[in-house]
Design a protein around this motif. Structure first.
Motif, PDB file in Angstrom:
ATOM      1  N   MET A  81       0.836  -1.203   0.000  1.00 21.22           N
ATOM      2  CA  MET A  81       0.000   0.000   0.000  1.00 21.22           C
ATOM      3  C   MET A  81       0.870   1.252   0.000  1.00 21.22           C
ATOM      4  N   LYS A  82       1.914   1.256   0.814  1.00 23.58           N
ATOM      5  CA  LYS A  82       2.825   2.410   0.837  1.00 23.58           C
ATOM      6  C   LYS A  82       3.486   2.598  -0.528  1.00 23.58           C
ATOM      7  N   HIS A  83       3.860   1.486  -1.165  1.00 21.44           N
ATOM      8  CA  HIS A  83       4.484   1.554  -2.488  1.00 21.44           C
ATOM      9  C   HIS A  83       3.534   2.188  -3.496  1.00 21.44           C
ATOM     10  N   PHE A  84       2.253   1.798  -3.437  1.00 18.02           N
ATOM     11  CA  PHE A  84       1.283   2.399  -4.351  1.00 18.02           C
ATOM     12  C   PHE A  84       1.123   3.883  -4.079  1.00 18.02           C
ATOM     13  N   LEU A  85       0.950   4.259  -2.803  1.00 21.57           N
ATOM     14  CA  LEU A  85       0.769   5.670  -2.478  1.00 21.57           C
ATOM     15  C   LEU A  85       1.978   6.505  -2.910  1.00 21.57           C
ATOM     16  N   ASP A  86       3.157   5.912  -2.821  1.00 19.86           N
ATOM     17  CA  ASP A  86       4.363   6.625  -3.257  1.00 19.86           C
ATOM     18  C   ASP A  86       4.369   6.867  -4.767  1.00 19.86           C
ATOM     19  N   SER A  87       3.520   6.161  -5.495  1.00 20.08           N
ATOM     20  CA  SER A  87       3.471   6.319  -6.957  1.00 20.08           C
ATOM     21  C   SER A  87       2.448   7.370  -7.396  1.00 20.08           C
ATOM     22  N   THR A  88       1.824   8.058  -6.435  1.00 18.12           N
ATOM     23  CA  THR A  88       0.741   8.978  -6.775  1.00 18.12           C
ATOM     24  C   THR A  88       1.192  10.436  -6.849  1.00 18.12           C
ATOM     25  N   SER A  89       2.483  10.676  -6.973  1.00 14.53           N
ATOM     26  CA  SER A  89       2.991  12.058  -7.019  1.00 14.53           C
ATOM     27  C   SER A  89       2.391  12.862  -8.163  1.00 14.53           C
ATOM     28  N   SER A  90       2.125  12.213  -9.293  1.00 16.24           N
ATOM     29  CA  SER A  90       1.553  12.948 -10.431  1.00 16.24           C
ATOM     30  C   SER A  90       0.175  13.510 -10.082  1.00 16.24           C
ATOM     31  N   LEU A  91      -0.597  12.783  -9.275  1.00 15.02           N
ATOM     32  CA  LEU A  91      -1.902  13.288  -8.859  1.00 15.02           C
ATOM     33  C   LEU A  91      -1.744  14.431  -7.851  1.00 15.02           C
ATOM     34  N   TRP A  92      -0.733  14.312  -6.988  1.00  9.74           N
ATOM     35  CA  TRP A  92      -0.465  15.382  -6.022  1.00  9.74           C
ATOM     36  C   TRP A  92      -0.060  16.663  -6.733  1.00  9.74           C
ATOM     37  N   LEU A  93       0.764  16.539  -7.776  1.00  7.86           N
ATOM     38  CA  LEU A  93       1.257  17.725  -8.480  1.00  7.86           C
ATOM     39  C   LEU A  93       0.123  18.529  -9.114  1.00  7.86           C
ATOM     40  N   LYS A  94      -0.921  17.846  -9.562  1.00  8.65           N
ATOM     41  CA  LYS A  94      -2.029  18.585 -10.167  1.00  8.65           C
ATOM     42  C   LYS A  94      -3.227  18.735  -9.237  1.00  8.65           C
ATOM     43  N   GLY A  95      -3.070  18.354  -7.985  1.00  9.18           N
ATOM     44  CA  GLY A  95      -4.144  18.545  -7.005  1.00  9.18           C
ATOM     45  C   GLY A  95      -5.397  17.760  -7.300  1.00  9.18           C
ATOM     46  N   ALA A  96      -5.239  16.567  -7.866  1.00  6.92           N
ATOM     47  CA  ALA A  96      -6.398  15.804  -8.338  1.00  6.92           C
ATOM     48  C   ALA A  96      -7.307  15.306  -7.215  1.00  6.92           C
ATOM     49  N   LEU A  97      -6.778  15.161  -6.004  1.00  8.28           N
ATOM     50  CA  LEU A  97      -7.568  14.584  -4.919  1.00  8.28           C
ATOM     51  C   LEU A  97      -8.016  15.620  -3.889  1.00  8.28           C
ATOM     52  N   ILE A  98      -7.696  16.878  -4.120  1.00  5.37           N
ATOM     53  CA  ILE A  98      -8.037  17.927  -3.162  1.00  5.37           C
ATOM     54  C   ILE A  98      -9.551  17.990  -2.947  1.00  5.37           C
ATOM     55  N   ASP A  99      -9.947  18.068  -1.683  1.00  4.97           N
ATOM     56  CA  ASP A  99     -11.345  18.204  -1.242  1.00  4.97           C
ATOM     57  C   ASP A  99     -12.193  16.958  -1.446  1.00  4.97           C
TER      58      ASP A  99
END
Length: 199
Positions: A81-99
């Motif tokens: 699970m940690k490995h998967f979450l570490d692969s989500t930087s592209s979503l963080w960069l564009k704020g895809a999960l905000i709110d």
């Protein structure tokens, strides 16, 4: 509305049972839901698990809400699970999960096997993504009466040590899973109805 994503890792089936019960809670409010898993870091282990589709980054990006689950590993989430979450930087960069609303859930082999610290560890990357983390309020009566799993930080399950005969969810654990799924679905409905400029 976009589906709620129930995403988990489970080696022996206990966390999967929680995931399925939370998904039932989401469905009870007529909210679409998809259940996905993350791949093991040891491909040979995948043969032992039930055939559930592996999540994609696109599914995570497009979900209306997220329920994230992992068994405890020394008081922390499991490495896959940690490995998967570490692969989500592209979503963080564009704020895809905000709110977007999110909750967490876990299972352990013993009553004091690190459930609450595991739940807290899973919240941290969700907060970094800007998600809105929702736990369980003490208005849920099972939080006061449970002698198995259950926490205001998120639902949990005590699996005990017999992996050959895994413990089923207790009635309190099932009720809390349903409550968590319904609460997440309610938040997803409210937030998905807001215009982007209102969020």
């Amino acid at each position: 509305m976009s589906p709620v994503l129930v995403l988990y890792y489970s080696r022996n089936g206990s966390t999967k049972r929680l995931a399925d019960a939370i998904a039932q809670g989401v469905s009870a409010l007529d909210v679409p839901v998809i259940v996905r898993t993350v791949p093991s870091l040891n491909p040979s282990e995948d043969d032992d698990r039930s055939p559930v589709a592996t999540v994609t980054l696109q599914e995570l990006e497009q979900c209306s809400a997220l329920a994230l689950g992992s068994p405890t590993r020394f008081g922390n989430m499991a490495a896959p699970m940690k490995h998967f979450l570490d692969s989500t930087s592209s979503l963080w960069l564009k704020g895809a999960l905000i709110d977007k609303p999110a909750c967490v859930f876990t299972s352990s082999s013993s009553m004091h096997g690190g459930q609450e610290s595991t739940l807290l560890s899973m919240m941290l990357p969700l907060i970094h993504h800007g998600m809105v983390v929702c736990g369980l309020p003490y208005s849920e009566p099972e939080l006061h009466s449970t002698t198995t799993g259950g926490s205001p930080y998120g639902v949990s399950h005590v699996a005990h040590h017999d992996f050959a005969n895994p413990q089923q969810l207790s009635d309190d654990e099932k009720a809390l899973c349903m409550a968590q799924g319904k609460r997440l679905a309610r938040f997803a409905k409210v937030l998905s109805q807001q215009a982007p400029s209102e969020k």
